[in-house]
Design a protein around this motif. Structure first.
Motif, PDB file in Angstrom:
ATOM      1  N   GLU A   1       6.493 -33.580 -29.824  1.00 35.33           N
ATOM      2  CA  GLU A   1       5.947 -33.461 -30.316  1.00 35.33           C
ATOM      3  C   GLU A   1       4.447 -33.299 -30.664  1.00 35.33           C
ATOM      4  N   PHE A   2       4.340 -33.545 -29.532  1.00 34.70           N
ATOM      5  CA  PHE A   2       2.689 -32.588 -29.334  1.00 34.70           C
ATOM      6  C   PHE A   2       2.725 -31.114 -29.965  1.00 34.70           C
ATOM      7  N   ASN A   3       3.509 -30.570 -29.941  1.00 31.99           N
ATOM      8  CA  ASN A   3       3.733 -29.299 -30.985  1.00 31.99           C
ATOM      9  C   ASN A   3       3.133 -29.046 -32.484  1.00 31.99           C
ATOM     10  N   TYR A   4       3.838 -30.103 -33.278  1.00 22.31           N
ATOM     11  CA  TYR A   4       3.186 -30.455 -34.329  1.00 22.31           C
ATOM     12  C   TYR A   4       2.031 -31.739 -34.325  1.00 22.31           C
ATOM     13  N   PHE A   5       0.953 -31.826 -35.720  1.00 21.08           N
ATOM     14  CA  PHE A   5       0.358 -32.661 -36.050  1.00 21.08           C
ATOM     15  C   PHE A   5       0.489 -33.031 -37.237  1.00 21.08           C
ATOM     16  N   LEU A   6      -0.713 -34.225 -37.447  1.00 22.68           N
ATOM     17  CA  LEU A   6       0.126 -34.872 -38.498  1.00 22.68           C
ATOM     18  C   LEU A   6      -0.908 -34.370 -39.928  1.00 22.68           C
ATOM     19  N   SER A   7      -0.128 -33.889 -41.150  1.00 21.65           N
ATOM     20  CA  SER A   7      -1.629 -33.155 -41.881  1.00 21.65           C
ATOM     21  C   SER A   7      -0.782 -34.185 -43.188  1.00 21.65           C
ATOM     22  N   VAL A   8      -1.320 -34.082 -44.480  1.00 20.62           N
ATOM     23  CA  VAL A   8      -1.135 -34.558 -45.529  1.00 20.62           C
ATOM     24  C   VAL A   8      -1.316 -32.837 -46.932  1.00 20.62           C
ATOM     25  N   LEU A   9      -0.649 -32.636 -47.241  1.00 19.35           N
ATOM     26  CA  LEU A   9      -0.877 -31.003 -47.416  1.00 19.35           C
ATOM     27  C   LEU A   9      -0.404 -31.507 -49.349  1.00 19.35           C
ATOM     28  N   PHE A  10      -1.950 -30.811 -49.848  1.00 17.58           N
ATOM     29  CA  PHE A  10      -1.955 -31.223 -51.832  1.00 17.58           C
ATOM     30  C   PHE A  10      -1.970 -29.628 -52.262  1.00 17.58           C
ATOM     31  N   PRO A  11      -1.435 -29.424 -52.945  1.00 14.95           N
ATOM     32  CA  PRO A  11      -1.801 -28.366 -53.925  1.00 14.95           C
ATOM     33  C   PRO A  11      -3.244 -27.978 -54.797  1.00 14.95           C
ATOM     34  N   SER A  12      -3.959 -27.083 -54.482  1.00 15.98           N
ATOM     35  CA  SER A  12      -5.344 -26.991 -54.973  1.00 15.98           C
ATOM     36  C   SER A  12      -5.824 -26.976 -56.200  1.00 15.98           C
ATOM     37  N   SER A  13      -4.563 -27.373 -56.589  1.00 19.60           N
ATOM     38  CA  SER A  13      -5.492 -27.514 -58.339  1.00 19.60           C
ATOM     39  C   SER A  13      -5.078 -29.218 -58.714  1.00 19.60           C
ATOM     40  N   ASP A  14      -5.334 -30.368 -57.115  1.00 20.46           N
ATOM     41  CA  ASP A  14      -5.158 -31.781 -57.451  1.00 20.46           C
ATOM     42  C   ASP A  14      -6.509 -31.903 -56.733  1.00 20.46           C
ATOM     43  N   LEU A  15      -7.194 -31.064 -56.301  1.00 18.98           N
ATOM     44  CA  LEU A  15      -8.291 -31.168 -55.239  1.00 18.98           C
ATOM     45  C   LEU A  15      -9.748 -30.981 -56.175  1.00 18.98           C
ATOM     46  N   LYS A  16     -10.815 -32.184 -55.792  1.00 20.65           N
ATOM     47  CA  LYS A  16     -12.124 -31.499 -56.590  1.00 20.65           C
ATOM     48  C   LYS A  16     -12.672 -31.652 -55.695  1.00 20.65           C
ATOM     49  N   ILE A  17     -13.624 -31.185 -55.097  1.00 23.15           N
ATOM     50  CA  ILE A  17     -15.073 -30.978 -54.197  1.00 23.15           C
ATOM     51  C   ILE A  17     -15.954 -31.175 -55.133  1.00 23.15           C
ATOM     52  N   MET A  18     -17.076 -32.233 -53.850  1.00 28.19           N
ATOM     53  CA  MET A  18     -17.977 -32.802 -54.904  1.00 28.19           C
ATOM     54  C   MET A  18     -19.493 -32.326 -54.475  1.00 28.19           C
ATOM     55  N   ASP A  19     -20.378 -32.524 -54.714  1.00 27.17           N
ATOM     56  CA  ASP A  19     -22.002 -31.678 -54.422  1.00 27.17           C
ATOM     57  C   ASP A  19     -21.608 -32.527 -52.893  1.00 27.17           C
ATOM     58  N   TYR A  20     -22.492 -31.793 -51.880  1.00 28.76           N
ATOM     59  CA  TYR A  20     -23.316 -32.670 -51.058  1.00 28.76           C
ATOM     60  C   TYR A  20     -24.800 -31.813 -50.580  1.00 28.76           C
ATOM     61  N   ASN A  21     -25.538 -32.996 -50.562  1.00 32.90           N
ATOM     62  CA  ASN A  21     -27.024 -33.107 -50.624  1.00 32.90           C
ATOM     63  C   ASN A  21     -27.466 -32.153 -49.884  1.00 32.90           C
TER      64      ASN A  21
END
Length: 411
Positions: A236-256
């Motif tokens: 198990e230490f050869n792997y890590f926990l992740s969530v994989l999202f298609p890029s079309s689902d994502l929205k980046i907000m401004d970082y001020n």
């Protein structure tokens, strides 16, 4: 080729899932975390920020904090708050915020994909932050927060996810911030095998958020490989926990940005210097940029619209980022912010907090605040493809993935 694999997650009991699920450890300080857990014995912050159960005087990097996290994780499992699934499966995790839906696949990703840059990065990491999570993961023997990955859409994956999510979910709750969190367990072997096979056709994934967690998970894996020496590769230490999202689902907000002083200048002197590289126009009321290369500047209780002149940046993806333009033409040469990663004179404010927060901080410090147009997901992926690094705090993702819904044990 992207490698994902199913795993036996520890997940919260259905009736307390909404109480367990917590915002990521790094979006709040210890005082805020103590307030959140005050009336919630189930909060995952008892594990992710275990200093909440220790005296306020303790250093958050003290080994006792990590030992307390381990103790609390064990207690959650022994008391049936977290229950291990009976077999290795995949999961679908959907978040709905302001009617915007993003749906990802929860799986284990390979540390070798990270090491060979098949999982692409766009940020540098800080050694102290890495060490914190290395200690947390290694002592707890678990990945407690998922790494947020994205990939360029693949139609066959989208179709299968759509089919799965048309069925009854296993978990569905509305968090206190109005974000809905929904989980489907993918236990059908054919579906699991299909998803694993389809990801082998995906060229690479990208870290959207969680660079420190990813780097730390990989280093823990390498440490354990050194201890085992003749590791097989399926541990198990050869792997890590992740969530994989298609890029079309994502929205980046401004970082001020907020700078806490004017670097010895008066407001008028600062304006004159800004005009050398930007067209400056007084705004009436608050100003939020609606296009690239345009910024809002809050100075001396007034807003200005400033537009970068054409000679302020080179025509490369990295140099044309608004965060790069602001840093290279204003923050560094005028306000003296040479290294925004370490300079204590600058604060970063996620767009979710709005322009009023920029005004509040600008007034508090008698400094200057800047509202930016968001970086796009395509810019993020293109920069990672080129092996380049974005300026710090270039992206702010919403909604935030909740910690505690899935735990990946290493032992």
């Amino acid at each position: 080729m992207v490698m994902i694999r199913p795993f036996k997650a520890y997940r919260p009991r259905k009736d307390v899932a909404h109480k367990v699920a917590a915002l990521p450890y790094d979006v709040m300080d210890s005082d805020e975390a103590r307030e959140i857990v005050k009336d919630n014995m189930y909060s995952f912050l008892h594990i992710d920020k275990a200093e909440v159960d220790l005296p306020k005087t303790i250093d958050i990097y003290d080994r006792r904090v990590y030992e307390k996290a381990k103790e609390n994780l064990k207690s959650f499992i022994e008391n049936g708050i977290l229950i291990e699934d009976s077999k290795s499966i995949l999961y679908i995790y959907r978040l709905i915020m302001d009617r915007r839906v993003q749906t990802g696949i929860v799986a284990c990703s390979s540390i070798d994909d990270y090491l060979t840059n098949n999982i692409k990065k766009h940020e540098k990491t800080r050694e102290d932050k890495e060490l914190d999570r290395i200690n947390h993961v290694n002592i707890c023997g678990a990945h407690t927060g998922p790494i947020f990955l994205t990939y360029r859409d693949k139609e066959e994956i989208n179709k299968l996810v759509e089919e799965i999510t048309s069925e009854e979910p296993n978990v569905d709750f509305l968090a206190e911030d109005g974000v809905e969190h929904i989980v489907w367990c993918v236990s059908n072997k054919d579906r699991i095998n299909t998803l694993v096979s389809l990801f082998k056709e995906v060229p690479c994934t990208y870290i959207a958020d969680g660079h420190h967690r990813a780097a730390s998970a990989v280093k823990v894996g390498e440490l354990r490989r050194d201890l085992v020496r003749s590791y097989k590769g399926d541990e198990e230490f050869n792997y890590f926990l992740s969530v994989l999202f298609p890029s079309s689902d994502l929205k980046i907000m401004d970082y001020n940005r907020v700078v806490k002083d004017l670097n010895g200048l008066t407001a008028n002197e600062l304006l004159e210097k800004v005009k050398e590289k930007f067209d400056v126009e007084k705004a009436y009321g608050s100003f939020k940029p609606r296009e690239k290369h345009v910024f809002g500047m809050y100075l001396n209780k007034e807003w200005y619209k400033i537009r970068a002149k054409e000679d302020t940046f080179q025509d490369t993806v990295l140099e044309a980022l608004d965060v790069s333009i602001l840093q290279n033409n204003l923050l560094c040469p005028i306000l003296g912010i040479n290294d925004p990663r370490t300079d204590k004179r600058i604060d970063f404010v996620g767009g979710i907090r709005g322009l009023k927060e920029l005004e509040r901080l600008g007034d508090k410090y008698n400094g200057v605040a800047f509202a930016l147009y968001p970086t796009t997901i395509d810019e993020l992926m293109n920069i990672a493809d080129n092996g380049e690094v974005m300026p710090p705090k270039s992206t702010w993702f919403e909604p935030k993935l909740r910690s505690g819904l899935f735990i990946h044990k290493l032992d």
